[in-house]
Design a protein around this motif. Structure first.
Motif, mmCIF file in Angstrom:
data_model
loop_
_atom_site.group_PDB
_atom_site.id
_atom_site.type_symbol
_atom_site.label_atom_id
_atom_site.label_comp_id
_atom_site.label_asym_id
_atom_site.label_seq_id
_atom_site.Cartn_x
_atom_site.Cartn_y
_atom_site.Cartn_z
ATOM 1 N N THR A 34 0.836 -0.751 0.036
ATOM 2 C CA THR A 34 -0.274 -0.139 0.248
ATOM 3 C C THR A 34 0.598 0.942 0.353
ATOM 4 O O THR A 34 0.676 2.456 -0.239
ATOM 5 C CB THR A 34 -1.381 -0.122 1.081
ATOM 6 N N ASN A 71 1.478 2.201 -3.878
ATOM 7 C CA ASN A 71 0.856 3.672 -4.302
ATOM 8 C C ASN A 71 0.095 4.532 -3.682
ATOM 9 O O ASN A 71 -0.481 5.312 -3.749
ATOM 10 C CB ASN A 71 -0.586 2.609 -5.547
ATOM 11 N N ARG A 72 0.524 4.432 -2.150
ATOM 12 C CA ARG A 72 0.255 5.564 -1.496
ATOM 13 C C ARG A 72 -0.772 5.878 -1.081
ATOM 14 O O ARG A 72 -1.687 6.447 -1.077
ATOM 15 C CB ARG A 72 1.044 6.827 -1.954
ATOM 16 N N LEU A 73 -1.729 4.477 -0.790
ATOM 17 C CA LEU A 73 -2.750 4.190 0.192
ATOM 18 C C LEU A 73 -2.474 3.573 1.601
ATOM 19 O O LEU A 73 -3.577 3.326 1.926
ATOM 20 C CB LEU A 73 -3.944 3.336 -0.715
ATOM 21 N N GLU A 107 -4.613 7.395 7.032
ATOM 22 C CA GLU A 107 -4.150 8.448 7.431
ATOM 23 C C GLU A 107 -3.319 7.785 8.623
ATOM 24 O O GLU A 107 -2.334 9.354 8.755
ATOM 25 C CB GLU A 107 -5.750 9.279 7.502
ATOM 26 N N GLU A 129 -0.709 14.308 -3.922
ATOM 27 C CA GLU A 129 -1.823 13.196 -4.139
ATOM 28 C C GLU A 129 -1.972 13.295 -5.618
ATOM 29 O O GLU A 129 -2.765 12.682 -6.046
ATOM 30 C CB GLU A 129 -2.896 13.485 -2.890
ATOM 31 N N GLY A 159 -2.858 9.959 -8.442
ATOM 32 C CA GLY A 159 -3.695 9.591 -9.131
ATOM 33 C C GLY A 159 -3.684 9.987 -10.296
ATOM 34 O O GLY A 159 -4.730 8.671 -10.910
ATOM 35 N N ARG A 192 -2.565 6.019 -10.319
ATOM 36 C CA ARG A 192 -2.980 4.488 -9.660
ATOM 37 C C ARG A 192 -3.679 4.625 -11.032
ATOM 38 O O ARG A 192 -4.226 5.685 -11.196
ATOM 39 C CB ARG A 192 -3.445 5.326 -8.181
ATOM 40 N N GLY A 193 -3.722 3.220 -11.224
ATOM 41 C CA GLY A 193 -4.669 2.664 -12.406
ATOM 42 C C GLY A 193 -4.147 2.439 -13.138
ATOM 43 O O GLY A 193 -4.458 1.477 -14.116
ATOM 44 N N LEU A 195 -3.794 -2.380 -9.347
ATOM 45 C CA LEU A 195 -4.734 -3.011 -8.225
ATOM 46 C C LEU A 195 -5.910 -3.811 -7.519
ATOM 47 O O LEU A 195 -6.322 -4.087 -8.460
ATOM 48 C CB LEU A 195 -4.794 -2.409 -6.940
ATOM 49 N N ARG A 230 -10.656 2.326 -0.925
ATOM 50 C CA ARG A 230 -9.244 2.229 -1.312
ATOM 51 C C ARG A 230 -9.333 1.566 -2.433
ATOM 52 O O ARG A 230 -8.073 2.071 -3.592
ATOM 53 C CB ARG A 230 -8.634 1.022 -0.245
ATOM 54 N N ARG A 235 -9.625 4.341 -5.120
ATOM 55 C CA ARG A 235 -8.770 4.942 -5.268
ATOM 56 C C ARG A 235 -7.302 4.414 -6.009
ATOM 57 O O ARG A 235 -6.540 5.042 -6.653
ATOM 58 C CB ARG A 235 -8.187 5.754 -3.776
ATOM 59 N N ALA A 236 -7.648 3.417 -5.494
ATOM 60 C CA ALA A 236 -6.385 2.545 -6.547
ATOM 61 C C ALA A 236 -6.505 2.852 -7.883
ATOM 62 O O ALA A 236 -5.163 2.661 -9.161
ATOM 63 C CB ALA A 236 -5.835 1.135 -5.704
ATOM 64 N N LYS A 237 -7.823 2.416 -8.430
ATOM 65 C CA LYS A 237 -8.090 2.803 -9.792
ATOM 66 C C LYS A 237 -7.261 4.346 -10.378
ATOM 67 O O LYS A 237 -7.956 4.339 -11.413
ATOM 68 C CB LYS A 237 -9.298 3.052 -9.998
ATOM 69 N N GLY A 238 -7.400 5.121 -9.445
ATOM 70 C CA GLY A 238 -6.751 6.617 -10.057
ATOM 71 C C GLY A 238 -8.533 7.695 -9.874
ATOM 72 O O GLY A 238 -8.294 8.873 -10.847
ATOM 73 N N VAL A 239 -9.433 7.124 -9.430
ATOM 74 C CA VAL A 239 -10.959 8.169 -9.273
ATOM 75 C C VAL A 239 -9.747 8.956 -8.379
ATOM 76 O O VAL A 239 -9.779 9.121 -7.443
ATOM 77 C CB VAL A 239 -11.687 7.352 -8.329
ATOM 78 N N PRO A 240 -10.224 10.436 -8.894
ATOM 79 C CA PRO A 240 -10.135 11.748 -8.174
ATOM 80 C C PRO A 240 -11.133 11.785 -6.979
ATOM 81 O O PRO A 240 -12.150 11.337 -7.078
ATOM 82 C CB PRO A 240 -10.154 12.899 -9.190
#
Lengths: 541, 322
Positions: free
Chosen positions: A55, A58-60, A63, A84, A88, A91-92, A97, B223, B226-231
């Motif tokens: 994690t 991909n910086r997830l 908090e 961030e 974005g 990611r994806g 993931l 999560r 978010r990993a998909k890149g959803v803003p």
């Protein structure tokens, strides 16, 4: 050694979590390199920091977690320092993931097709109809039948395996150069696990996607990965080629892990049957259980046969296992033997007495002699009961002894399951998973039962802990002459503890025998499939 | 065939609703009669004591009060079924006409109040949840707490008197203007009561939103999204808020139903001729028919709102649909 540029280069990464005022380091100085198209597996038990490492890439991180030092180089950029917004975009698109639990990782209110299409839309790869068409194509690629129709369905209309396929489609939608697969199949049945991993392999090969695989299963890692890194308490203790690690482990922890991993070493740890044949504690014959299920549109309910004409017996002092996948009827069988469900047909004889003919009071007395241990040690203990209260509860319910003698019993029981007496005052959340399961076993033993029904009792535990609990169960059996009905999905574990094994499928027993017979010469196709699906089985040769 | 019908969920819900209404009818019927005094004494005041037994008996028979309770109850029920809700001698109008006039007013007030509450409550809840235990969370929570703890009558009288004295803004003093005869004045008149009610209701909605959003945000699929890149904005609206909507809708439905019961105090202060005021006047006058029937109408709207809320779940959540 060729000098291609790695896809992912983790250098001296450290990650900390803040809890209250203290900072706990979860990952310490970890370095891993993933070359293009390669699969790198990180293996470790829960709490080893393997998922945290993934994690952090991909910086997830949650908090309260943060990267304290080190670099995560991907595509020439240090992900640890990106904003961030910049993350974005990666990611994806650059890093996909595939998460662990297919049941909780899809948005329950969004159609599957829309969720896959969203991955394309947010990166501007496709819009509207084109995105949808591509989503259907992707669903088809991961092996979802009738994808155009299924794309319009919601997650709850998908089975676990189908959901995991959809998640894979989502993770690979933008053809990322790196795919993080965090325990991608741990929640699935073994045969399904194998099919889905094969599919994932084929797809990532085709796309040239490198895979960063996180798993607790050393066998699986060895089978699927080019390079394996073993993590222990936040650090990488050993890494190298898969075969090299399996064949010649250097670090003490790796050696222990290898010894404990049932999938790889699975040798029987039970003594030869001591009791003469014929002395059966439990005799089950023609056992059948049907449930009526409400049909989707009201109307007449339909019947579902969970257990279908099952017969077996449990000899005194021995372990009989029922092995099968989810939905095979193995847990229902356990519940029937425990008297938690009433059979639709067939008989259960306990110590020569037909259980069905018992009156309430006699049934209550019988419950003393049959005790359960369930799968989830986190859910089966009351969080507000201390260990002592949990263990003493059955004694209280059955009005055995007074306060002082119960306290004495608890002490003895804790000793039997190898827990220090000081544990008595603790609450469940202060215990580890293995300790909790020991408490659950102590509670089951409180009433001096003759039969203990263990329903997936070690499935939720890490391999090392699992091995310890299995050992404990074996010792207790020898000391106390207990009989076990052991329910499991894991043939390898079953092999370690059983005297007799029954393989169940769709409510029926398809094959029975001793573990050695089953492993050496399986007769039924399904048994063969189960055996072949054990990760790492192929590597043993 | 009959069993299939009985098993149908919609049929079950309707049956339960009818049973609820019947329970309310019995309850309000009994409670009214448990209060000392009746319509005669309420009308005549102390002079009621001067009535001769014969006069009193004549009046009782006129109002039907000499009948056994059970007869009174079922004659009321029977009348209801034919659409006769009773007659108010004070207003010299049928209860049906009175209700038809008052209900839309209350409905309008309820809709406006809920709109205010949602507009205040949901963004505030999301703001609070965006960073729990931070300054903005504390601020949001304080506003929420104020909404819960400042009594409506205090806020209402304060607004009314302050705005009137400082700005001369007092639309409610000019006699009530129905929505369709003078929409501009009507909306001005509805503004303050809707604000006062909305502020009170924003608090539970804000708290529900905060809790629900926090819970959804910790779900795995967030999560994964978010990993998909959803803003962030899309994530908040499509994934977080939609999934948090069910508890928010439940809370909103409950509050809406409560508002339809007529916010008696606020309606009274702002002279809004709604259903709450109608019940209040009825109770003061001991007009059994008026109170009974109006309360039943309120219960009916409550039940309908509940059914609609359930239907809304089906729109929001596909799992409820199947």
């Amino acid at each position: 050694m060729e000098t291609t540029k790695p896809v992912l280069d983790i250098r001296n990464l450290s990650v900390s979590f803040r809890t209250g005022k203290t900072e706990v380091e979860a990952v310490r100085d970890v370095s891993i390199t993933v070359q293009p198209g390669q699969t790198v597996a990180v293996v470790g038990e829960s709490g080893s920091g393997k998922s945290t490492t993934a994690t952090a890439v991909n910086r997830l991180l949650p908090e309260n977690g943060r990267i304290t030092s080190g670099q995560v180089l991907f595509d020439g950029r240090d992900l640890a320092t990106l904003t961030e917004r910049e993350m974005g975009a990666i990611r994806g698109a650059g890093i996909g993931l595939v998460p662990q639990d297919p049941m909780s990782n899809l948005n329950p209110l969004m159609r599957i097709g829309d969720q896959v299409a969203e991955a394309l839309e947010v990166h501007g790869r496709a819009r509207g109809k084109a995105a949808r068409d591509r989503a259907v194509e992707l669903l088809d690629m991961v092996g979802i039948p009738d994808p155009a129709r299924r794309a319009d369905q919601y997650p709850h209309e998908f089975s676990g395996g189908m959901r995991q396929r959809a998640l894979i489609a989502m993770g690979l939608a933008c053809k990322p150069t790196l795919l993080i697969a965090d325990e991608p199949t741990s929640a699935l049945d073994v045969t399904l696990q194998r099919r889905i991993l094969d599919q994932l392999d084929a797809l990532t090969d085709e796309m040239g996607t490198a895979v960063f695989l996180i798993t607790h299963d050393l066998g699986l890692a060895a089978e699927r990965a080019d390079t394996v890194a073993v993590m222990y308490r936040g650090e990488i203790v050993e890494s190298g080629g898969a075969r090299q690690i399996l064949g010649d482990p250097q670090h003490e922890y790796t050696k222990r892990l290898l010894r404990a991993a049932p999938s790889l070493t699975s040798v029987s740890m039970v003594a030869e049957p001591a009791t003469p044949a014929g002395d059966d504690l439990v005799r089950v014959s023609g056992l059948t259980k049907r449930f009526s299920i409400r049909s989707a549109r009201g109307g007449e309910p339909t019947e579902f046969t969970a257990v279908d004409d099952v017969s077996f017996s449990i000899p005194r002092g021995l372990t009989v296992s029922i092995v099968g996948e989810s939905g095979s009827g193995k847990s229902t069988t356990a519940n029937l033997v425990l008297g938690l469900e009433t059979p639709t047909a067939g008989t259960i004889e306990f110590d020569g007495v037909d259980v069905a003919g018992l009156r309430r009071k006699e049934m209550f007395a019988l419950r003393r002699r049959v005790q359960p241990v369930f799968q989830n040690p986190y859910a089966s203990l009351d969080p507000r009961y201390t260990v002592e209260e949990s263990i003493a509860e059955p004694l209280k319910v059955h009005k055995i002894g007074d306060k002082r003698s119960r306290r004495e019993s608890v002490r003895k029981l804790l000793d039997q399951v190898a827990l220090p007496a000081a544990m008595a005052e603790r609450l469940p959340h202060e215990l580890s998973g293995g300790q909790r399961q020991r408490v659950a076993i102590a509670r089951a033993l409180a009433l001096n039962p003759e039969l203990v029904v263990l329903d997936e009792a070690v499935s939720a535990l890490d391999v090392l802990v699992q091995a310890q609990i299995l050992e404990l169960l074996g010792e207790l059996q020898r000391e106390l002459g207990l009989s076990y009905l052991f329910i499991s999905h894991d043939l390898a574990v079953v092999r370690m503890i059983s005297h007799q094994v029954h393989v169940m499928r769709a409510g029926q027993i398809v094959e029975s025998g001793t573990p050695d017979e089953l492993f050496a010469a399986p007769q039924d196709d399904y048994t063969r499939e189960l055996l072949a699906a054990i990760p790492g089985a192929a590597l043993q040769a | 065939m009959l069993r299939t019908i009985a098993r149908n969920r919609v049929v079950k819900r309707l049956a339960a609703a009818l049973l609820t209404l019947f329970g309310v009818a019995v309850f309000v019927f009994v409670m009214l009669r448990a209060i000392p005094g009746d319509q005669i004494s309420a009308n005549l005041g102390t002079e009621a004591a001067a009535l001769t037994p014969a006069q009193r008996a004549a009046l009782e028979s006129y109002y039907g009060l000499d009948q056994p309770l059970i007869t009174q109850f079922f004659s009321w029920m029977g009348n209801l079924l034919t659409g006769n809700l009773g007659f108010s001698s004070r207003a010299q109008a049928s209860v049906l006409d009175l209700t038809l006039a008052a209900l839309p007013v209350t409905f309008e007030l309820a809709v406006l109040s809920i709109l205010f509450a949602l507009v205040i409550g949901i963004p505030l809840g999301m703001l609070s949840a965006s960073k729990p235990d931070s300054l903005r969370d504390g601020l949001g929570q304080t506003v929420g707490l104020a909404g819960l703890s400042v009594p409506a009558f205090l806020l209402a009288t304060m607004l009314l008197s302050l705005l009137a004295t400082w700005f001369g803004f007092n639309p409610n003093g000019r006699g009530f203007a129905p929505l369709f005869t003078d929409p501009l004045l009507n909306l001005q008149q509805m503004l303050l009561p809707a604000l006062v009610l909305g502020f009170g209701i924003a608090a539970p909605i804000m708290r529900t939103t905060r809790t629900a959003v926090l819970e959804v945000r910790s779900d795995d699929f967030i999560r994964t999204a978010r990993a998909k890149g959803v803003p962030p904005r899309r994530l908040q609206l499509r994934h977080v808020l939609r999934n948090a909507l069910v508890p928010i809708v439940t809370m909103t439905g409950l509050q809406f139903g409560y508002l339809l019961g007529g916010a008696v105090v606020v309606e009274q202060i702002f002279s809004v001729p709604g259903i709450g005021r109608q019940v209040l006047l009825g109770i003061q006058q001991k007009e059994y028919a008026l109170v009974q029937s109006t309360v039943l109408v309120i219960a009916l709207t409550f039940v309908i709102v509940n059914l609609l809320t359930d239907l809304l779940y089906r729109v929001i959540d596909p799992r409820v649909r199947s």
